[in-house]
Scaffold this motif. Structure first.
Motif, PDB file in Angstrom:
ATOM      1  N   ALA A 237       0.831  -1.209   0.000  1.00 20.85           N
ATOM      2  CA  ALA A 237       0.000   0.000   0.000  1.00 20.85           C
ATOM      3  C   ALA A 237       0.864   1.256   0.000  1.00 20.85           C
ATOM      4  CB  ALA A 237      -0.930  -0.011   1.213  1.00 20.85           C
ATOM      5  N   ALA A 238       1.940   1.243   0.810  1.00 17.06           N
ATOM      6  CA  ALA A 238       2.831   2.405   0.839  1.00 17.06           C
ATOM      7  C   ALA A 238       3.524   2.605  -0.505  1.00 17.06           C
ATOM      8  CB  ALA A 238       3.863   2.232   1.957  1.00 17.06           C
ATOM      9  N   THR A 239       3.913   1.489  -1.143  1.00 18.88           N
ATOM     10  CA  THR A 239       4.563   1.590  -2.449  1.00 18.88           C
ATOM     11  C   THR A 239       3.598   2.147  -3.503  1.00 18.88           C
ATOM     12  OG1 THR A 239       5.964  -0.305  -1.902  1.00 18.88           O
ATOM     13  CG2 THR A 239       5.793   0.298  -4.221  1.00 18.88           C
ATOM     14  N   LEU A 240       2.358   1.653  -3.472  1.00 18.88           N
ATOM     15  CA  LEU A 240       1.371   2.161  -4.426  1.00 18.88           C
ATOM     16  C   LEU A 240       1.067   3.638  -4.181  1.00 18.88           C
ATOM     17  CD1 LEU A 240      -1.126  -0.837  -4.572  1.00 18.88           C
ATOM     18  CD2 LEU A 240       0.512  -0.141  -6.320  1.00 18.88           C
ATOM     19  N   GLU A 241       1.000   4.010  -2.901  1.00 19.62           N
ATOM     20  CA  GLU A 241       0.742   5.414  -2.581  1.00 19.62           C
ATOM     21  C   GLU A 241       1.887   6.297  -3.058  1.00 19.62           C
ATOM     22  OE1 GLU A 241      -0.903   7.962   1.257  1.00 19.62           O
ATOM     23  OE2 GLU A 241       0.253   6.134   1.587  1.00 19.62           O
ATOM     24  N   ALA A 242       3.128   5.831  -2.802  1.00 22.22           N
ATOM     25  CA  ALA A 242       4.282   6.600  -3.268  1.00 22.22           C
ATOM     26  C   ALA A 242       4.329   6.652  -4.798  1.00 22.22           C
ATOM     27  CB  ALA A 242       5.564   5.985  -2.715  1.00 22.22           C
ATOM     28  N   SER A 243       3.951   5.532  -5.446  1.00 20.45           N
ATOM     29  CA  SER A 243       3.947   5.510  -6.904  1.00 20.45           C
ATOM     30  C   SER A 243       2.910   6.477  -7.465  1.00 20.45           C
ATOM     31  CB  SER A 243       3.666   4.081  -7.389  1.00 20.45           C
ATOM     32  OG  SER A 243       3.566   4.037  -8.789  1.00 20.45           O
ATOM     33  N   ARG A 244       1.738   6.526  -6.813  1.00 23.26           N
ATOM     34  CA  ARG A 244       0.719   7.458  -7.297  1.00 23.26           C
ATOM     35  C   ARG A 244       1.179   8.901  -7.130  1.00 23.26           C
ATOM     36  NH1 ARG A 244      -5.090   7.448  -4.493  1.00 23.26           N
ATOM     37  NH2 ARG A 244      -3.779   8.080  -2.743  1.00 23.26           N
ATOM     38  N   GLU A 245       1.798   9.194  -5.982  1.00 19.19           N
ATOM     39  CA  GLU A 245       2.289  10.547  -5.754  1.00 19.19           C
ATOM     40  C   GLU A 245       3.399  10.890  -6.747  1.00 19.19           C
ATOM     41  OE1 GLU A 245       3.479  10.630  -1.719  1.00 19.19           O
ATOM     42  OE2 GLU A 245       1.442  10.605  -0.909  1.00 19.19           O
ATOM     43  N   ARG A 247       3.806   9.557  -9.721  1.00 19.51           N
ATOM     44  CA  ARG A 247       3.203   9.696 -11.048  1.00 19.51           C
ATOM     45  C   ARG A 247       2.535  11.064 -11.197  1.00 19.51           C
ATOM     46  NH1 ARG A 247       0.437   5.541 -10.819  1.00 19.51           N
ATOM     47  NH2 ARG A 247      -1.606   6.421 -10.287  1.00 19.51           N
ATOM     48  N   SER A 248       1.841  11.471 -10.125  1.00 16.26           N
ATOM     49  CA  SER A 248       1.188  12.776 -10.177  1.00 16.26           C
ATOM     50  C   SER A 248       2.222  13.898 -10.280  1.00 16.26           C
ATOM     51  CB  SER A 248       0.327  12.959  -8.917  1.00 16.26           C
ATOM     52  OG  SER A 248      -0.255  14.238  -8.892  1.00 16.26           O
ATOM     53  N   ARG A 249       3.289  13.760  -9.471  1.00 17.89           N
ATOM     54  CA  ARG A 249       4.357  14.767  -9.535  1.00 17.89           C
ATOM     55  C   ARG A 249       5.058  14.732 -10.884  1.00 17.89           C
ATOM     56  NH1 ARG A 249       6.647  13.126  -5.406  1.00 17.89           N
ATOM     57  NH2 ARG A 249       8.327  11.912  -6.320  1.00 17.89           N
ATOM     58  N   TRP A 250       5.216  13.525 -11.427  1.00 16.20           N
ATOM     59  CA  TRP A 250       5.875  13.343 -12.722  1.00 16.20           C
ATOM     60  C   TRP A 250       5.081  14.019 -13.836  1.00 16.20           C
ATOM     61  CZ3 TRP A 250       9.908  12.256 -15.515  1.00 16.20           C
ATOM     62  CH2 TRP A 250       9.815  11.594 -16.737  1.00 16.20           C
ATOM     63  N   VAL A 251       3.764  13.805 -13.831  1.00 18.72           N
ATOM     64  CA  VAL A 251       2.917  14.433 -14.850  1.00 18.72           C
ATOM     65  C   VAL A 251       2.936  15.949 -14.702  1.00 18.72           C
ATOM     66  CG1 VAL A 251       0.550  14.647 -15.671  1.00 18.72           C
ATOM     67  CG2 VAL A 251       1.455  12.398 -15.095  1.00 18.72           C
ATOM     68  N   SER A 252       2.882  16.404 -13.448  1.00 18.12           N
ATOM     69  CA  SER A 252       2.900  17.847 -13.217  1.00 18.12           C
ATOM     70  C   SER A 252       4.218  18.466 -13.678  1.00 18.12           C
ATOM     71  CB  SER A 252       2.668  18.126 -11.726  1.00 18.12           C
ATOM     72  OG  SER A 252       2.780  19.502 -11.450  1.00 18.12           O
ATOM     73  N   ASP A 253       5.332  17.782 -13.369  1.00 22.81           N
ATOM     74  CA  ASP A 253       6.633  18.308 -13.774  1.00 22.81           C
ATOM     75  C   ASP A 253       6.786  18.313 -15.286  1.00 22.81           C
ATOM     76  OD1 ASP A 253       7.284  18.704 -11.154  1.00 22.81           O
ATOM     77  OD2 ASP A 253       8.418  16.837 -10.927  1.00 22.81           O
ATOM     78  N   GLU A 413      16.175  10.941  -9.279  1.00 21.13           N
ATOM     79  CA  GLU A 413      14.734  11.035  -9.511  1.00 21.13           C
ATOM     80  C   GLU A 413      14.474  11.934 -10.717  1.00 21.13           C
ATOM     81  OE1 GLU A 413      12.554  12.274  -6.124  1.00 21.13           O
ATOM     82  OE2 GLU A 413      13.254  10.633  -4.835  1.00 21.13           O
ATOM     83  N   ARG A 414      13.456  11.613 -11.442  1.00 26.70           N
ATOM     84  CA  ARG A 414      13.169  12.357 -12.662  1.00 26.70           C
ATOM     85  C   ARG A 414      12.670  13.764 -12.347  1.00 26.70           C
ATOM     86  NH1 ARG A 414      10.075   7.241 -15.496  1.00 26.70           N
ATOM     87  NH2 ARG A 414      11.880   5.860 -15.399  1.00 26.70           N
ATOM     88  N   LEU A 415      13.225  14.721 -13.072  1.00 25.10           N
ATOM     89  CA  LEU A 415      12.842  16.134 -12.960  1.00 25.10           C
ATOM     90  C   LEU A 415      13.128  16.712 -11.580  1.00 25.10           C
ATOM     91  CD1 LEU A 415       9.410  15.976 -14.844  1.00 25.10           C
ATOM     92  CD2 LEU A 415      11.630  16.627 -15.770  1.00 25.10           C
ATOM     93  N   TYR A 416      14.055  16.058 -10.856  1.00 23.39           N
ATOM     94  CA  TYR A 416      14.410  16.575  -9.526  1.00 23.39           C
ATOM     95  C   TYR A 416      15.618  17.498  -9.652  1.00 23.39           C
ATOM     96  CZ  TYR A 416      16.068  16.846  -4.744  1.00 23.39           C
ATOM     97  OH  TYR A 416      16.491  17.316  -3.513  1.00 23.39           O
ATOM     98  N   ARG A 417      15.529  18.652  -8.999  1.00 25.12           N
ATOM     99  CA  ARG A 417      16.645  19.593  -8.951  1.00 25.12           C
ATOM    100  C   ARG A 417      16.975  19.875  -7.489  1.00 25.12           C
ATOM    101  NH1 ARG A 417      13.254  21.981 -12.851  1.00 25.12           N
ATOM    102  NH2 ARG A 417      14.054  21.805 -14.972  1.00 25.12           N
TER     103      ARG A 417
END
Length: 476
Positions: A237-245, A247-253, A413-417
């Motif tokens: 559940a924690a992995t799925l929650e982190a993955s959703r977050e 993914r959401s951050r990834w799409v936003s970035d 991490e992708r799009l991380y600065r």
């Protein structure tokens, strides 16, 4: 999450039935086995005891015959026979014991005949069907037979005594079996209720998880398999929650990265349309730069998506890692010098690995771009390559500024600065290190960050080495 109301699940009911049936079957088998054992053991016990008592009585009758000289006194007094039997079998003043021991010494179970075979006391030889089944012992005096003693075998005594003894034992055993069945009922019910409660909470949590509620967690109690299952569920559940977050951050970035060059393009095109900016080669060159930035971003995203899907095109073949690295650094030496960087190398070779020439060149380019983008000028870059056991270890170190220990794990991490305020000109799109890690992983290499001794960042890449035997096999 509050646990569901206690109820019997299907699994709990099945477990209840299985435990109950198994325990009842075991109790029944124990009852049958113990009953048969009691029957056989009891008969053997009676046989040994009755034979021993008959022998004792025969010895006593021989002594009485030696004192009296005949059996006439027993024919005249049946009561004397009862006193004689009891005195011989239970000497002393104590009364005979109660129960089976007393029944084994019943005078009615013994028959006395004289030396000629004529009855003295007890049942006559032809008295009923049981008389023919009597067992006989000779009564001897000075080696001479003075009479015979007959006694009932245990099989006949069982007709009268086993009902009492065995009925008592079977009744006690039946009570034990009933108690065991009741205990099994309570145990099966309690266990099925407990298991149903645990599995019920897991079922509810799983349903919520499938509905998208990734914040669902199970209570971890104890160290059994269900607790480990609950722990694994919580990790999932924690992995799925982190993955959703993510993914959401990834799409936003991605949306942010695409919006910036598109906004610049739109603004420049509108300026040309309004006549604010002339339509010439300089304006078209500016538009081309923004389009190129979009193309690079799309290409980087495509490469990362291929890496995630395991479809990254990599043609692995034996190559010299030292030669690939040295040639790329030689090409970049002038470029680094113009940017105010000094290059220091210590590369051992040949360093044979299985790799892709173009992908490795792309890896070195991404590391160079990252060093130039994040290292202050004048700066220093040190690259070393050395053999460590069955691997080739590459260390890529640069000078300040460095990165804090807390931010090191997030660099790929992708799009991380590291600094959110850095401009895109200095920080790039934030995909270079993610691509570098994907390229290293495609070559079976580990890529880990650490603090550099030069004050900046150190990347350590460990490539599996090719043995001489493998290299000769590829040559053939």
């Amino acid at each position: 999450m509050r646990p569901p109301r206690p109820s019997f699940s299907r699994l709990g009911i099945k477990l209840f039935v299985i435990i109950l049936v198994v325990n009842v079957a075991i109790a029944g088998l124990v009852f049958i086995a113990v009953s048969r054992s009691l029957d056989q053991g009891f008969i053997e016990y009676l046989d040994r005891t009755q034979t021993r008592r008959a022998e004792t009585l025969a010895e006593g009758l021989a002594d009485e015959w030696s004192r009296r000289g005949d059996w006439q006194w027993l024919r005249q007094s049946p009561r004397a026979w009862h006193h004689l039997v009891r005195r011989q079998l239970w000497p002393g003043d104590a009364p005979p014991p109660e129960g089976i021991e007393r029944r084994l010494g019943d005078p009615r179970d013994f028959v006395l005949h004289d030396a000629r075979g004529l009855p003295v006391i007890g049942l006559p030889p032809d008295n009923g069907p049981d008389a023919a089944e009597l067992r006989w012992l000779p009564i001897l005096h000075d080696g001479e037979k003075v009479g015979t003693l007959g006694y009932r075998p245990p099989q006949q005594l069982m007709a009268r005594m086993d009902r009492i003894f065995l009925s008592q034992q079977r009744r006690n055993l039946a009570i034990i079996v009933a108690a065991l069945g009741l205990a099994s009922l309570l145990l099966a019910g309690g266990l099925s209720w407990w298991l149903g409660r645990r599995t019920g909470s897991m079922t509810l949590a799983t349903r919520r998880l499938t509905e998208g509620d990734y914040s669902t967690r199970l209570t971890e109690r104890g160290g059994d398999e269900l607790s480990r299952l609950a722990h694994d569920f919580n990790v999932l559940a924690a992995t799925l929650e982190a993955s959703r977050e993510a993914r959401s951050r990834w799409v936003s970035d991605i949306a942010h990265e695409l919006r910036t060059p598109l906004a610049v393009l739109r603004g420049e095109i509108e300026a040309m349309q309004d006549g604010v900016r002339p339509l010439n080669l300089d304006s078209l060159g500016s538009l081309g730069q923004e389009v190129g930035q979009l193309e690079r971003l799309v290409a980087d995203l495509r490469l990362l998506s291929q890496s995630d899907a395991g479809a990254l095109e990599v043609q692995l073949a034996p190559l010299d890692l030292a030669d690939s690295l040295a040639s790329r650094l030689d090409e970049a030496e002038t470029w680094l010098a113009n940017g105010g960087f000094t290059l220091e190398t210590d590369i051992d070779g040949p360093a044979w690995i299985r790799g892709d020439t173009q992908r490795l060149r792309q890896l070195w380019t991404n590391l160079l771009d990252n060093t130039c983008a994040y290292t202050s000028s004048p700066g220093h870059l040190r690259v070393t390559l050395a053999r460590q056991g069955e691997s080739w270890c590459l260390r890529w170190e640069d000078s300040p500024p460095g990165v804090s220990q807390a931010e090191l794990p997030r660099l790929t991490e992708r799009l991380y600065r590291v600094e959110g305020s850095r401009s895109r000109a200095s920080g790039g799109s934030g995909l270079g290190l993610s691509i570098a890690k994907a390229l290293a992983r495609a070559h079976g290499a580990d890529m880990t960050p650490s603090v550099s001794a030069l004050g900046g960042l150190c990347w350590t890449l460990t490539f599996p080495a090719i043995t001489d035997h493998q290299l000769r096999g590829n040559d053939t």
